[in-house]
Design an enzyme around this catalytic site. Structure first.
Site: not given
Ligand SMILES: *[C@@H]1O[C@H](CO)[C@@H](O)[C@H](O)[C@H]1NC(C)=O
Ligand SMILES: *[C@@H]1O[C@H](CO)[C@@H](O)[C@H](O)[C@H]1NC(C)=O
Ligand SMILES: *[C@@H]1O[C@H](CO)[C@@H](O)[C@H](O)[C@H]1NC(C)=O
Ligand SMILES: CC(=O)N[C@H]1CO[C@H](CO)[C@@H](O)[C@@H]1O
Length: 872
Positions: A493, A496, A568
């Site tokens: 996760d 980015e 999300d």
């Protein structure tokens, strides 16, 4: 993931809300300048482009040459060497800039390694390409393709089967911002150019992102002849069909941890795939923009064509043009370049139960036991960041998880797995980060010192996963953490990378990576480089086991090693609805293993919404429920009856269809066929299919689904993509022929499905606790005959875990005989029941007790008519 906490964090640091808004095109130097340039060029009557082709030649199938940028006010010509190759049957153009090195630490070349990450290992180069040229133009021929290159002004005209399909630089938006110094800049500008933010980023001065190399953008326009339906370039929370952006923000590709967003938005999100496709009945094109920098894409649609203006902050002007007969072939050609999806381990196509967080070992095992108590199958339970000792990855919190090995063993008894999260930010001050610093494999700041930023653990460093030296270290850490269990997998996760105190929620663009490349150049592939390191580490640990990794950030090529989810989401109906076009878009661009959080991430869904989300989620290739730490518990049994029953039925239907999903993934892994397939793939001839994004097929199975995504819905009406007969298949139960245009009543227990005539689908219908326990179960076949009384279908089966190839069975029915042709070897395929439906009859051959292990035939007759039919 967890944005509420992030907001709290920002506020506690006293920053204003606007600090984490994302740049609009007008606020972003290179986008602003290129939009301005395009507008000025379009509006000036006497514009003469400074670019011309100076030389072009062919050498052993590789065409090379030089484009010159000529600025009359300067004595110098800027030389831009280019190369044209035919890779995997498609046209690739790659242009760089001859530059003198700048003294100092930054690598001053244009970044040229995007392909190393995006492409599969070995590309086939077609050496039979033919080049002929005159004074004004050159002609490149390969296969049924021809490209006419005009030297000044530069244009590329692409013909396929003799017909013009695409023109590049027809609008003269080609712009390569060449190297110059700030002092000389005025001299280097064309009258059409703006100098906005060329040497200084004014967006967020507090975060002081510097531009040591000045302006470097690359841009060009593509005119798609006769195409008005464009798709791809995820990730955006938007429709399947791309929109005209003339009066809107362009689509932006810049991987960010976005948490305030609206649907119907061109804002950047967690991942990006710079691949755009367009389709019309007789041809499809694909444009693969091989660039990993921040990018914006403007789209202008005219009645019968479209113009795409593609703009990137730096790097090469590098693109592949694919032109084929159908959208399927375009996706396939793209996969031949970037690689097809890995065939996922079978368990990962089952149901995943996640939340932030399962608090401790007991909590995990309680939830695990409840699934069996309520007879709901599931394969995987997930642990979010709280399982660690104070967010130190590669550790367990000893109080809450005193004996992870025991927990894993309990899960393993019923074939269940665990997925644990490991993110790229590493807390400072413990052995893992100390070792990263010592080995010099951390992301650096612009002064070439390790970069320190804030993320979940507080002060953190980031692993430089572009550095090959990090692989051994990464292998070792995973081995230590995961051994000896074989049923543990990973979730990557925040890659980015998400940095709470960085510009636009990420790291500063002037940060440095292996090879002294700026983050600016590699930003959009950092997430890919990270999950590939993890993939390699899992293979290193257990070489014969197919890894499973979920990644939030992704790029072209990510499909080879990871699954993605849409980030999300909110527990609201509109997010349920938008999840379908988002997952479809991902499938169009070759990344089929995609899904959205079932139930929505933030907030608390009503029982109706939760039920509908499960009924939709069972069709996501990646099927996982997830919830925010502040959301109420919502495991399927908590909803209570009748909802729990409906959710159980939905999950069981997913398990019954596992052979269909697995076979679809198998096909995707060899030819790129979408697993969730838009209607226009099935039939590009029917223009009505081009804008449908609330219905889809499951691969090539013939299963057509239209999930209910609005509150209180009482009826459903399918759009049919073609004139074939479709049978009602609501909830997986075969019924009457569906009458075109008719509305069907639906209750909250109903999942609207049709089955296309001509399909044969294999199911496994017995309830088991997990996919692993279904291994030896017999199949049922459902055969839906088409108007000619024929049908075909496929089954792929293997051990579901290793890389050993299994068995492929082609089923077909013709003249009242079922046939199977078998290639490959695996266990025999046991069949316990065959149901055949035609327009008028239904026959069930129950207890057929067939074991298919080689080619096989079975004649049948229609004996009983069970269906009360409408006319065909
Ligand atoms: C082009 O046209 C503009 C007015 O539109 C004029 O100011 C300029 O001098 C012209 N340039 C050339 C090279 O003719
Ligand atoms: C990138 O450029 C460097 C320097 O010209 C060259 O050595 C290298 O091979 C190039 N890499 C790729 C992938 O083209
Ligand atoms: C199954 O059908 C496909 C085409 O759909 C073909 O390529 C393949 O060779 C067939 N396999 C067998 C075993 O007949
Ligand atoms: C499928 C879905 O609903 N996705 C949404 C999840 O949440 C993110 C924002 O955090 C949205 O951008 C997605 O559209």
């Amino acid at each position: 993931m967890k944005l509420l906490l992030a907001i709290v964090f920002f506020i506690s640091y006293g920053c204003a809300v606007k600090d984490y808004l994302f740049k609009t095109c007008a606020q972003s130097g290179f986008c602003h300048r290129n939009r301005h340039y395009a507008k000025e060029v379009a509006n000036s009557a006497n514009f003469t482009s400074p670019y011309s082709v100076n030389s072009i030649e062919s050498n052993d199938g590789v065409i090379t040459g030089v484009i010159v940028k000529d600025l009359p006010q300067l004595d110098v010509n800027i030389e831009l060497p280019f190369e044209i190759t035919i890779v995997e049957d498609s046209f690739r153009f790659r242009l760089s800039e001859k530059r003198d090195p700048i003294p100092g630490h930054v690598n001053s070349d244009r970044y040229n390694e995007t392909e190393k990450w995006a492409f599969k290992d070995q590309l086939a180069v077609d050496r039979n390409v033919q080049l002929s040229k005159s004074h004004h133009q050159a002609d490149v021929k390969y296969g049924n393709h021809e490209v006419i290159i005009t030297f000044h002004p530069i244009t590329f005209v692409f013909k396929y089967n003799g017909k013009e399909q695409l023109r590049i630089n027809e609008q003269q938006f080609l712009n390569i911002e060449h190297r110059r110094s700030e002092e000389d800049n005025e001299l280097h500008l064309l009258p059409q150019e703006s100098s906005f933010d060329m040497f200084h980023d004014s967006f967020d001065d507090s975060k002081s992102d510097s531009l040591p190399l000045g302006p470097e953008s690359v841009a060009v326009d593509f005119s798609l002849v006769g195409f008005s339906n464009l798709y791809g370039i995820p990730e955006h929370a938007d429709s399947l069909l791309l929109k005209d952006t003339s009066t809107k923000e362009p689509y932006r590709l810049y991987n960010v941890d976005i948490f305030e967003y609206e649907t119907d938005s061109r804002l950047p999100m967690y991942g990006s795939i710079p691949f755009l496709t367009a389709t019309k009945p007789d041809a499809s094109v694909g444009i693969f923009w091989v660039n990993s920098a921040d990018s914006y894409i403007d789209i202008k649609k005219d009645t019968d064509s479209s113009t795409v203006h593609w703009i990137s902050e730096n790097g090469l002007l590098d693109f592949v043009v694919i032109i084929e007969d159908s959208p399927n072939k375009v996706t396939q050609q793209y996969g031949k370049i970037t690689g097809f999806t890995q065939l996922p381990p079978l368990f990962s196509l089952g149901y995943h139960q996640c939340r932030w967080n399962y608090n401790d070992q007991k909590d995990v095992l309680d939830v695990h036991a409840k699934f069996d108590e309520y007879e709901i199958p599931y394969d995987t339970i997930w642990l979010d960041i709280e399982y660690t000792d104070n967010k130190k990855y590669f550790t367990w919190d000893k109080e809450t998880f005193p004996d992870p090995e025991k927990m894993l063993n309990v899960l393993d008894r019923t074939g269940r797995n665990l997925v644990a999260i490991i993110d790229p930010h590493i807390k400072t001050g413990y052995d893992v980060s100390n070792e990263i610093l010592k080995k010099n494999i951390a992301m650096k700041n612009s002064a070439n010192e390790p970069y320190f930023g804030h993320c979940w653990p507080g002060e953190s460093i980031w692993i430089d996963s572009l550095n090959p030296d990090c692989q051994n270290f990464w292998n070792k850490k995973h081995k230590q953490f995961m051994t000896p269990a074989h049923n543990i997998y990973l979730w990557n996760d925040m890659n980015e990378p998400s940095v709470f105190n960085g510009p636009e929620t990420s790291a500063p663009k002037d940060n440095l990576f292996h090879g002294q490349w700026e983050l600016r150049s590699i930003h959009n592939l950092y997430g890919l480089s990270y999950h590939e390191r993890t993939y390699n580490a899992l293979l290193d640990r257990l070489p014969s086991q197919r890894p499973f990794i979920l990644t939030r950030s992704y790029f072209a090529g990510s499909q080879r090693t990871a699954a993605m989810w849409t980030g999300d989401n909110m527990s609201k109906w509109e997010y349920l609805k938008i999840s379908i076009p988002m997952v479809l878009t991902s499938n169009v661009v070759g990344m089929p293993f995609a899904g959205a959080d079932v139930g929505g991430f933030f907030g608390n869904p009503t029982n109706e919404l939760l039920t509908r989300w499960y009924q939709t989620g069972i069709w996501y290739p990646f099927f996982r429920a997830h919830a925010h730490i502040d959301s109420r518990r919502r495991e399927p049994w908590l909803a209570g009856e009748p909802y729990t029953g409906y959710i159980r039925d939905a999950i069981k239907l997913r398990y019954a269809l596992l052979p269909v999903f697995y076979t679809s993934f198998y096909e995707s892994s060899i030819n790129g066929t979408p697993v969730l397939k838009p209607l226009f793939y099935e039939n590009p001839q029917n223009l009505e299919n081009y804008n449908i994004d609330d219905e889809f097929f499951v691969g090539n199975s013939g299963i057509l689904v239209k999930p209910i995504t609005s509150e209180g819905e009482k009826e459903v009406q399918f759009a049919l993509p073609d004139d074939e007969v479709y049978y009602d298949f609501t909830n997986g139960v075969l019924g009457k022929v569906y009458k075109k245009g008719s509305k069907q009543e639906v209750g909250l227990d109903d999942i609207p499905i049709l089955l296309k005539g001509g399909s044969i689908i294999p199911l496994k219908t017995r309830y088991r606790r997990s996919s692993k326990l279904m291994k030896l179960d017999p199949y049922s076949l459902i055969i839906a005959l088409d108007k000619q009384g024929k049908a075909t279908g496929k089954l792929y089966a293997d051990d579901g875990e290793t890389f050993t190839k299994g068995v492929e069975v082609n089923f077909s029915v013709d003249k009242n005989t079922i046939r199977a042709t078998v290639t490959g070897e695996y266990l025999p395929i046991p069949i316990e029941k065959i149901t055949i439906v035609s327009g008028h009859d239904l026959v069930t051959i129950a207890n057929s007790h067939v074991n298919i292990n080689s080619n096989w035939e079975l004649p049948f007759e229609f004996t009983s008519t069970h269906i009360d039919h409408d006319e065909l």
